[in-house]
Design a protein around this motif. Structure first.
Motif, PDB file in Angstrom:
ATOM      1  N   ILE A  10       0.845  -1.193   0.000  1.00  0.00           N
ATOM      2  CA  ILE A  10       0.000   0.000   0.000  1.00  0.00           C
ATOM      3  C   ILE A  10       0.879   1.241   0.000  1.00  0.00           C
ATOM      4  N   VAL A  11       0.603   2.142  -0.967  1.00  0.00           N
ATOM      5  CA  VAL A  11       1.399   3.356  -1.133  1.00  0.00           C
ATOM      6  C   VAL A  11       0.457   4.555  -1.082  1.00  0.00           C
ATOM      7  N   LEU A  12       0.847   5.582  -0.348  1.00  0.00           N
ATOM      8  CA  LEU A  12       0.012   6.778  -0.205  1.00  0.00           C
ATOM      9  C   LEU A  12       0.734   7.988  -0.787  1.00  0.00           C
ATOM     10  N   PHE A  13       0.058   8.685  -1.714  1.00  0.00           N
ATOM     11  CA  PHE A  13       0.568   9.932  -2.278  1.00  0.00           C
ATOM     12  C   PHE A  13      -0.452  11.035  -2.020  1.00  0.00           C
ATOM     13  N   ASP A  14       0.015  12.265  -1.903  1.00  0.00           N
ATOM     14  CA  ASP A  14      -0.904  13.390  -1.791  1.00  0.00           C
ATOM     15  C   ASP A  14      -1.497  13.764  -3.144  1.00  0.00           C
ATOM     16  N   ARG A  15      -0.679  13.655  -4.207  1.00  0.00           N
ATOM     17  CA  ARG A  15      -1.078  14.124  -5.529  1.00  0.00           C
ATOM     18  C   ARG A  15      -0.789  13.083  -6.605  1.00  0.00           C
ATOM     19  N   CYS A  16      -1.587  13.122  -7.669  1.00  0.00           N
ATOM     20  CA  CYS A  16      -1.438  12.187  -8.786  1.00  0.00           C
ATOM     21  C   CYS A  16      -0.096  12.380  -9.489  1.00  0.00           C
ATOM     22  N   PHE A  23       6.243   6.122 -10.287  1.00  0.00           N
ATOM     23  CA  PHE A  23       6.030   4.847 -10.979  1.00  0.00           C
ATOM     24  C   PHE A  23       6.395   4.918 -12.469  1.00  0.00           C
ATOM     25  N   ASN A  24       6.814   6.100 -12.932  1.00  0.00           N
ATOM     26  CA  ASN A  24       7.298   6.262 -14.312  1.00  0.00           C
ATOM     27  C   ASN A  24       6.298   5.668 -15.315  1.00  0.00           C
ATOM     28  N   ILE A  25       5.097   6.193 -15.303  1.00  0.00           N
ATOM     29  CA  ILE A  25       4.033   5.664 -16.147  1.00  0.00           C
ATOM     30  C   ILE A  25       4.323   6.006 -17.612  1.00  0.00           C
ATOM     31  N   GLY A  26       4.246   4.977 -18.495  1.00  0.00           N
ATOM     32  CA  GLY A  26       4.604   5.213 -19.893  1.00  0.00           C
ATOM     33  C   GLY A  26       4.068   4.165 -20.838  1.00  0.00           C
ATOM     34  N   VAL A 162      -2.626   2.031  -4.502  1.00  0.00           N
ATOM     35  CA  VAL A 162      -2.142   3.404  -4.397  1.00  0.00           C
ATOM     36  C   VAL A 162      -3.291   4.304  -3.945  1.00  0.00           C
ATOM     37  N   LEU A 163      -3.119   4.963  -2.821  1.00  0.00           N
ATOM     38  CA  LEU A 163      -4.152   5.825  -2.253  1.00  0.00           C
ATOM     39  C   LEU A 163      -3.759   7.287  -2.462  1.00  0.00           C
ATOM     40  N   THR A 238      -9.958   1.260   2.909  1.00  0.00           N
ATOM     41  CA  THR A 238      -8.899   0.266   2.718  1.00  0.00           C
ATOM     42  C   THR A 238      -8.815  -0.680   3.917  1.00  0.00           C
ATOM     43  N   TYR A 239      -8.967  -0.147   5.125  1.00  0.00           N
ATOM     44  CA  TYR A 239      -9.033  -1.017   6.305  1.00  0.00           C
ATOM     45  C   TYR A 239     -10.154  -2.051   6.147  1.00  0.00           C
ATOM     46  N   ALA A 240     -11.330  -1.578   5.748  1.00  0.00           N
ATOM     47  CA  ALA A 240     -12.469  -2.483   5.587  1.00  0.00           C
ATOM     48  C   ALA A 240     -12.189  -3.496   4.482  1.00  0.00           C
ATOM     49  N   GLY A 241     -11.499  -3.052   3.418  1.00  0.00           N
ATOM     50  CA  GLY A 241     -11.136  -3.978   2.347  1.00  0.00           C
ATOM     51  C   GLY A 241     -10.194  -5.070   2.826  1.00  0.00           C
TER      52      GLY A 241
END
Length: 371
Positions: A10-16, A23-26, A162-163, A238-241
């Motif tokens: 589980i990874v948490l970011f403030d912004r997209c 993650f170097n999306i490409g 990713v949250l 996410t906890y509930a998940g």
């Protein structure tokens, strides 16, 4: 024996933007999402990825025909990662595209062949309810049986959940309401499941506390205060998940599937219809055991008597989202037998997680009381 598995990472970011950079999306990525999410939050930070907009393939609950159509669109594209960005339906679809073989989709869900994962999977929720980002479950409406069915298999677990709270900032209040009520029901059903353990209970209880206290704050301070609690609701979902991904959901979900499938009621709202009536039935048939423990926890959170917990929850939830009868969604009296038969014959996976077994007459009478 009790099992507990904590996956994915589980990874948490403030912004997209932070996520896309990290993650170097490409070009080796397949993104499944919706245009209204992708364009403002991701398009500026992504180069050459294959982007599929789910709504280009139909609206309503996800189904096998939708997945088959997307497959035809991407089957000749060489991608190494699948990134699902959206609510539960998009995440459930994205899971399937991490598999080496996913068609015929009905055969996959009816277990005519085993799923084998051969691509990395990243799931990013844009609501605060399904918990799909951390579960091994995908739910589709199948044309072969004209009903929802769940596929539960560790091969469709994400590698990363990713949250990003930023994605909830434009969430319409009614979507927030249905999704967060769904998360609440996940936490409560998983607590009383025969498969629950001390580990799942910890996540269930914490999710309940966050969600119910958040609802109380919103009722007190108004809907405009929602933005103050979005981060908390995302974490609670996410906890509930994690809780129901290990312990499972039961009769509430099983009974909601026919209504959602036939009358296209949003998943969380459909669960809400049956929630308190199912638990009042449990209470009448067996008030001891885990249900007694649940009631004490809820009474403490809600500051009410143990005897009134489900009436208190009903009153609180109605202020978040007014509740309808089955008839209010268009259901007909003859549907009650059809719904009941579907629960008995098609929803064994969920009914196996019910607090206590429910016979056909009991299930029918719940439907009848809500009609």
């Amino acid at each position: 024996m009790k099992n507990f598995k904590l996956s994915p990472e589980i990874v948490l970011f403030d912004r997209c933007q932070e996520f896309c950079k990290e993650f170097n999306i490409g070009e080796k990525d397949l993104i499944i999402t919706n245009e209204y999410i992708y364009k403002p939050y991701f398009e500026s930070y992504v180069k050459n990825a294959t982007v599929i907009y789910r709504r280009d393939f139909g609206s309503g609950e996800p189904n096998d025909k939708m997945v088959e159509a997307i497959y035809q669109k991407v089957k000749n594209i060489n991608f190494e990662r699948v990134i699902g960005i959206g609510g539960g339906s998009i995440l459930d679809i994205a899971k399937l595209f991490s598999l080496e073989k996913l068609t015929p989709v009905c055969d996959l869900f009816e277990k005519k062949f085993e799923p084998v994962k051969n691509k990395k999977l990243i799931l990013i929720p844009t609501t605060c309810g399904t918990g799909s980002e951390v579960t091994n479950i995908s739910v589709l409406h199948l044309s072969s049986i004209n009903s929802k069915l769940g596929l539960a298999n560790d091969e469709i677990l994400a590698d990363y959940a990713v949250l990003i709270p930023e994605l909830l900032e434009v969430l319409p209040f009614n979507v927030f309401a249905t999704s967060s009520i769904d998360a609440l029901i996940h936490s409560i059903e998983s607590l009383v499941s025969p498969k629950s353990s001390v580990f799942t209970e910890m996540y269930s209880v914490e999710a309940m506390k966050i969600i119910l206290r958040g609802f109380k704050n919103i009722v007190t301070n108004g809907k405009d205060s929602l933005h103050n609690y979005l981060h908390d609701f995302l974490i609670a979902s996410t906890y509930a998940g994690i809780a129901f991904g290990n312990a499972g959901c039961g009769a509430v979900h099983a009974m909601s599937y026919p209504l959602g499938s036939i009358y296209h009621v949003p998943h969380g709202e459909s669960n809400y219809v049956f929630f308190t009536e199912v638990f009042k039935t449990y209470e009448r048939l067996n008030p001891n055991g885990k249900l007694e423990k649940l009631n004490k926890i809820l009474a403490e959170i809600l500051n009410c008597s143990v005897e009134n917990v489900f009436d208190e929850i009903e009153n609180l939830l109605y202020k978040i989202l007014p509740k309808k009868t089955l008839q209010g969604y268009g259901a007909k009296e003859e549907d009650l037998d059809i719904f009941t038969d579907n629960v008995i014959t098609k929803q064994g996976r969920l009914m196996g997680n019910a607090y206590i077994p429910l016979d056909r007459d009991t299930i029918y009478n719940i439907y009848k009381s809500l009609y």
